[in-house]
Design an enzyme around this catalytic site. Structure first.
Site, PDB file in Angstrom:
ATOM      1  N   ARG A 263     -24.366   3.736 -14.446  1.00 11.13           N
ATOM      2  CA  ARG A 263     -24.493   4.048 -13.023  1.00 11.13           C
ATOM      3  C   ARG A 263     -23.624   3.139 -12.168  1.00 11.13           C
ATOM      4  O   ARG A 263     -22.976   3.585 -11.214  1.00 11.13           O
ATOM      5  CB  ARG A 263     -25.964   3.971 -12.604  1.00 11.13           C
ATOM      6  CG  ARG A 263     -26.765   5.179 -13.058  1.00 11.13           C
ATOM      7  CD  ARG A 263     -28.249   5.085 -12.779  1.00 11.13           C
ATOM      8  NE  ARG A 263     -28.891   6.350 -13.123  1.00 11.13           N
ATOM      9  CZ  ARG A 263     -30.196   6.563 -13.104  1.00 11.13           C
ATOM     10  NH1 ARG A 263     -31.027   5.575 -12.751  1.00 11.13           N
ATOM     11  NH2 ARG A 263     -30.694   7.743 -13.416  1.00 11.13           N
TER      12      ARG A 263
ATOM     13  N   TYR B  79     -23.124  13.196 -12.539  1.00 12.61           N
ATOM     14  CA  TYR B  79     -23.511  12.637 -13.836  1.00 12.61           C
ATOM     15  C   TYR B  79     -24.055  11.221 -13.702  1.00 12.61           C
ATOM     16  O   TYR B  79     -23.871  10.552 -12.701  1.00 12.61           O
ATOM     17  CB  TYR B  79     -22.411  12.744 -14.879  1.00 12.61           C
ATOM     18  CG  TYR B  79     -21.026  12.178 -14.640  1.00 12.61           C
ATOM     19  CD1 TYR B  79     -20.739  11.207 -13.710  1.00 12.61           C
ATOM     20  CD2 TYR B  79     -19.962  12.649 -15.431  1.00 12.61           C
ATOM     21  CE1 TYR B  79     -19.460  10.698 -13.561  1.00 12.61           C
ATOM     22  CE2 TYR B  79     -18.676  12.167 -15.288  1.00 12.61           C
ATOM     23  CZ  TYR B  79     -18.439  11.183 -14.342  1.00 12.61           C
ATOM     24  OH  TYR B  79     -17.160  10.685 -14.205  1.00 12.61           O
ATOM     25  N   GLU B  80     -24.786  10.818 -14.753  1.00  8.10           N
ATOM     26  CA  GLU B  80     -25.558   9.562 -14.768  1.00  8.10           C
ATOM     27  C   GLU B  80     -26.611   9.533 -13.656  1.00  8.10           C
ATOM     28  O   GLU B  80     -26.968   8.469 -13.149  1.00  8.10           O
ATOM     29  CB  GLU B  80     -24.637   8.334 -14.668  1.00  8.10           C
ATOM     30  CG  GLU B  80     -23.487   8.311 -15.652  1.00  8.10           C
ATOM     31  CD  GLU B  80     -23.919   8.539 -17.093  1.00  8.10           C
ATOM     32  OE1 GLU B  80     -25.088   8.286 -17.427  1.00  8.10           O
ATOM     33  OE2 GLU B  80     -23.082   8.981 -17.895  1.00  8.10           O
ATOM     34  N   GLY B  81     -27.130  10.687 -13.309  1.00  5.06           N
ATOM     35  CA  GLY B  81     -28.172  10.783 -12.293  1.00  5.06           C
ATOM     36  C   GLY B  81     -27.606  11.217 -10.965  1.00  5.06           C
ATOM     37  O   GLY B  81     -26.790  10.517 -10.364  1.00  5.06           O
TER      38      GLY B  81
END
Length: 596
Positions: A297, A441-443
């Site tokens: 992140r 992506y990655e949340g």
């Protein structure tokens, strides 16, 4: 075609003048991370990214990766594999990894400028080593000694790469729904069966082996997220002695067709009884997963920063060259047939917005990397605990704000080019397309907002926020009598008090109605991001004033800070109003009446 030059002057300013990284590195025991060494890393990183990676960016987008369904193999765009070989030969793969595992042992914050340069130069290519870094962190913190020897050392050396295999067709954010199975085997390994999607660098032609870190369920696992375990599943089998064996039963089933980052291999991965090795304890994979996820992140936040900086560089160059109309107040360049568009207020609005978000965002992102170093190497337990709380609080802000600002900045840059930005010739449309994925992506941004509001404020009782508010108060108190900083100190202090009060208001409402957390989360995230950036802009002005930089540099910092406080910080007023309105208007309309 867009160009890229690493912003070394501002990178050095943020690291050394604003953050005092050289002294901090020494205090944390990084004796080799002197300013001379870090400067050399920056210079060589700039050369590599400007001359090797940046020229491949447009071709990589046009060509993309290709997939052979007969063999399940993926071929990366021309030049990508050769660039990776240069990356490995240059020692970049292990720059911030421990010396005892084959790395160079530099602090994370010393590697952050290189990460930003790579992402700005060629985001798609940069995704391949990005996931290796996440796998490295997971194995470093959770892997057994033999796993570090057999799997981690080759990743750090760059001979192998790593992936994160979390998402499934029915399971994205809610990992409790995952179905991939792990069956124990007599030799102590597990047979992994299932399908993962959206796997970055899941298959490629850079290396002989790829180490997949896969979330799966053991046969007796409890339901939900408490029943998740993490496994090492290499493309080619690897024994406990590190010896490579036969091809494993893992195969790329397809490549996703995407809006951007075409040069990045985004794969569907099929595991058909593949040999895997458990990392850590059974059913405790979530902790190791979050180690990877939090690392990724922060890294994705830097992707947004890098793209924003490259877009701004090109928009600024174009605005100085493109002649259109005259300034409203009269010709500024009477010797030319028209004035360059940089004289027009609306173009300046877009350029200054980009400059303020990029340079302020750089301080925000680099500070987070310094916190990683303090958490890992601080001598004092209380200091480590405080840094960890602040890092946890800042991670969703860095990820969400830097990526959303990256989208904003790339679109501003495209707008500066007008119609020339929309066509492919100048490269602005590629930057805008590439930037969009960083918010997903990655949340997603919404997930970051829930993480900040739900976990970092409500569950952690605002521990990280309290640390940040104290930083603001310390700065304001130290500069209370400074006429040069008064225009920033007082508004900043007022915003900090408002931030604290707003947080308490949300907390009180949430006691009566838990949905108030979700209703406030998005606006609270951006309110927090804009106040955090105000702090870093005030710090930047103070650092510039105290530095040996030329007066033109100091004046540019001050004028940009003034623009930020006057034009961008007021965005908090809208976010505050939305929060204070409560969740009623969001939740009143019945789901089946949205199309009524």
């Amino acid at each position: 075609m867009s160009s890229y030059r690493a912003p070394l002057s501002d990178m050095r300013f943020v690291l050394f003048d604003v953050l005092g990284a050289e002294a901090l590195f020494a205090r944390l025991g990084f004796t080799d991370a002197t300013r001379d060494i870090v400067d050399a890393v920056l210079e060589e990183g700039a050369r590599f990214t400007e001359t090797v990676l940046a020229p491949l960016n447009r071709g990589g987008d046009a060509t993309g990766c290709s997939y052979d369904p007969a063999t399940g193999t993926v071929t990366t765009p021309p030049g990508f594999k050769e660039a990776y070989a240069q990356y490995v030969d240059g020692g970049w793969a292990g720059l911030v990894s421990p010396v005892e595992l084959g790395g160079q042992g530099l602090p994370q914050a010393a590697g952050v400028p290189l990460k930003e340069m790579i992402d700005a130069a060629n985001l798609a290519w940069g995704n391949f080593p990005l996931l290796s870094h996440g796998a490295t962190e997971a194995l470093l913190h959770h892997g057994a000694p033999w796993q570090q020897e057999a799997f981690l050392k080759p990743i750090i050396a760059g001979r192998w790469t790593g992936t994160m295999c979390l998402t499934e067709p029915q399971c994205g954010t809610d990992l409790g729904l995952l179905k991939t199975r792990a069956e124990p085997q007599p030799d102590g390994s597990h047979a992994i069966t299932g399908t993962k999607i959206f796997i970055t660098a899941g298959e490629h032609d850079f290396t002989d082996n790829i180490v997949h870190l896969v979330l799966a369920r053991l046969p007796d696992a409890p339901a939900g997220s408490k029943g998740i375990s993490l496994f090492i599943v290499p493309k080619t089998k690897v024994g406990r002695d590190g010896a490579m064996g036969a091809r494993n039963a893992v195969r790329c089933g397809a490549l996703e067709h995407k809006m951007g980052i075409h040069g990045s291999a985004t794969c569907v991965m099929n595991f058909d009884g593949a040999q895997g090795w458990l990392i850590g304890a059974p059913n405790k994979g979530l902790a190791a997963m979050f180690t990877m996820m939090n690392t990724a992140r922060l890294a994705v936040g830097l992707q947004g920063l890098g793209l924003a900086d490259r877009a701004w560089q090109n928009a600024l160059r174009y605005a100085r060259e493109r002649l259109q109309m005259r300034a409203l107040s009269g010709a500024k360049f009477p010797d030319k047939p028209a004035d360059p568009i940089i004289v027009h207020p609306d173009v300046r609005r877009m350029l200054l917005t980009q400059k303020a978000l990029v340079e302020g965002g750089r301080a925000l992102g680099y500070h987070a990397a310094l916190l990683v170093d303090i958490v890992g190497h601080g001598a004092d337990a209380a200091e480590r605990e405080q840094a960890d709380a602040l890092l946890g609080f800042l991670t969703p802000i860095v990820k969400a704000c830097l990526t959303e600002w990256g989208v904003e900045c790339t679109y501003h840059a495209l707008q500066c080019f007008g119609g020339h930005g929309y066509i492919a010739e100048h490269g602005m449309e590629q930057l805008a397309r590439d930037a969009r994925i960083t918010t997903l992506y990655e949340g997603t941004t919404g997930i970051q907002a829930l993480d900040l509001m739900g976990r970092k404020i409500m569950q952690s009782q605002g521990a990280g926020l309290r640390v940040f508010l104290q930083m603001i108060e310390d700065f304001c108190r130290a500069n209370a009598g400074s006429p040069a900083l008064a225009e920033f100190v007082e508004p900043l202090r007022a915003k900090a008090a408002e931030w604290q009060a707003l947080t308490m208001t949300i907390g009180q409402r949430a006691v009566a109605d838990a949905d108030e957390v979700g209703a406030a989360a998005y606006d609270y995230l951006f309110y927090s991001g804009y106040v955090a950036l105000a702090y870093w802009w005030a710090r930047s002005v103070a650092a510039a004033d105290a530095s040996a930089h030329p007066e033109a540099f100091k004046d540019a910092k001050r004028q940009t800070a003034r623009f930020y406080f006057a034009r961008l910080l007021p965005r908090t007023l809208a976010h505050k109003a939305a929060i204070e309105s409560g969740g009623g208007s969001l939740l009143a309309l019945e789901a089946d009446r949205f199309d009524a």
